[in-house]
Design an enzyme around this catalytic site. Structure first.
Site, PDB file in Angstrom:
ATOM      1  N   SER A  97       0.435  -1.275  -0.011  1.00  0.00           N
ATOM      2  CA  SER A  97      -0.473   0.488  -0.054  1.00  0.00           C
ATOM      3  C   SER A  97       0.609   1.146  -0.187  1.00  0.00           C
ATOM      4  O   SER A  97       1.888   1.762   0.155  1.00  0.00           O
ATOM      5  CB  SER A  97      -0.546   0.012   1.203  1.00  0.00           C
ATOM      6  OG  SER A  97      -1.639   1.235   1.271  1.00  0.00           O
TER       7      SER A  97
ATOM      8  N   TYR B 167      -1.950  -0.293  10.837  1.00  0.00           N
ATOM      9  CA  TYR B 167      -1.851  -0.505   8.947  1.00  0.00           C
ATOM     10  C   TYR B 167      -0.603  -0.067   8.598  1.00  0.00           C
ATOM     11  O   TYR B 167      -0.135  -1.082   8.074  1.00  0.00           O
ATOM     12  CB  TYR B 167      -3.054   0.318   8.581  1.00  0.00           C
ATOM     13  CG  TYR B 167      -3.024  -0.081   7.684  1.00  0.00           C
ATOM     14  CD1 TYR B 167      -3.394  -2.068   7.328  1.00  0.00           C
ATOM     15  CD2 TYR B 167      -3.281   0.486   6.577  1.00  0.00           C
ATOM     16  CE1 TYR B 167      -3.722  -1.893   5.225  1.00  0.00           C
ATOM     17  CE2 TYR B 167      -3.424   0.033   5.043  1.00  0.00           C
ATOM     18  CZ  TYR B 167      -3.676  -0.797   4.557  1.00  0.00           C
ATOM     19  OH  TYR B 167      -3.655  -1.288   3.558  1.00  0.00           O
TER      20      TYR B 167
END
Length: 266
Positions: A132, A145
């Site tokens: 990501s 995260y």
């Protein structure tokens, strides 16, 4: 049997994983689609649909054995399974964070430990880790995260160092925000924390909610098409940004003080 490219993809129930299955299948690849709930794959274009929980070794071994038995090889592994929780580090539920790391980080390690021996036998393979843009810089209330995606960057870099002599390549894809169920699942997984109006971080949670409602999100089909083109390249670069907004791309090149200033203002 034709010498088709055998691609094993995790996390195919929704989003990029699902789109990749369809695109690669129609490009002529032998696509093995997997998800914890195999029923979610019943209408998906794929050569084989299997249940797979990347946190469970028995599930992984069963899947790998079936794929190798049927197709005799695994050319490409796409580690796509993953999800997010939100919350300030002071407030996140540690069990929830550990569960997320089990999927996002240790799930990848579980898969590469199972697949690399098969790739080594053929002296060929590609390991594609879906990271990501959040693995390049942190955001408030998204630390856990981001940490998991920072780890994906490190795992990919390590694999390239360890596997180059076996002709096994590794890369990490760094997508930006997508129009998928990702953010809905995020809220479902973090509701008790981010909806707490008595939290001293409530201003962060409200601001994040407002930001996500107006945030531009890419079409997962377009992103998956770009990723499929990358995957089928003869030689892979270390990392690729896909469907990342220009501002976020720029932030990755900022020095620390400027990046932190920008993220505080956001």
């Amino acid at each position: 049997m034709k010498n088709e490219i055998v691609v094993l993809i995790t996390g195919c129930s929704t989003g990029i994983g699902r789109e990749l299955c369809s695109i690669l299948f129609h490009k002529g690849c032998t696509v093995v689609a997997t998800a914890r709930n195999v029923e979610t794959l019943k209408d998906l274009s794929a050569s084989l649909r299997l249940p797979l929980d990347v946190t469970q070794k028995e599930s992984i071994n069963s899947t790998i054995n079936e794929v190798v038995s049927k197709f005799h090889k695994i050319d490409i592994l796409i580690n796509n399974a993953g999800y997010s929780i939100r919350g300030a580090l002071e407030e996140i539920d540690l069990n929830s964070a550990k569960s997320m790391f089990d999927v996002n980080v240790f799930g990848i390690i579980n898969m590469i430990q199972a697949v690399i021996p098969e790739m080594r036998k053929k002296q060929f393979g590609k390991i594609i880790n879906i990271g990501s843009i959040s693995g390049k810089f942190v955001q408030s209330i998204n630390g856990a995260y981001c940490a998991s995606k920072f780890a994906v960057e490190a795992l990919s870099d390590t694999l390239r160092l360890e596997l180059h002599s076996y002709n096994i390549q590794s890369t990490v894809i760094e997508p930006g925000p997508m129009k998928t169920n990702f953010f809905k699942a995020l809220v479902d997984n973090s509701g008790d924390v981010i909806k707490n109006e008595n939290s001293c971080y409530s201003h962060f949670y409200k601001s994040d909610d407002e930001y996500r409602k107006k945030q531009k999100q890419a079409d997962p089909k377009v992103a998956a098409q770009a990723i499929s083109d990358i995957i089928l390249k003869k030689r892979l670069n270390a990392r690729y940004k896909v469907a990342v907004p220009f501002t976020y791309k720029m932030v990755t090149y900022f020095p620390d003080f400027l990046r932190e200033y920008f993220m505080k203002k956001r």
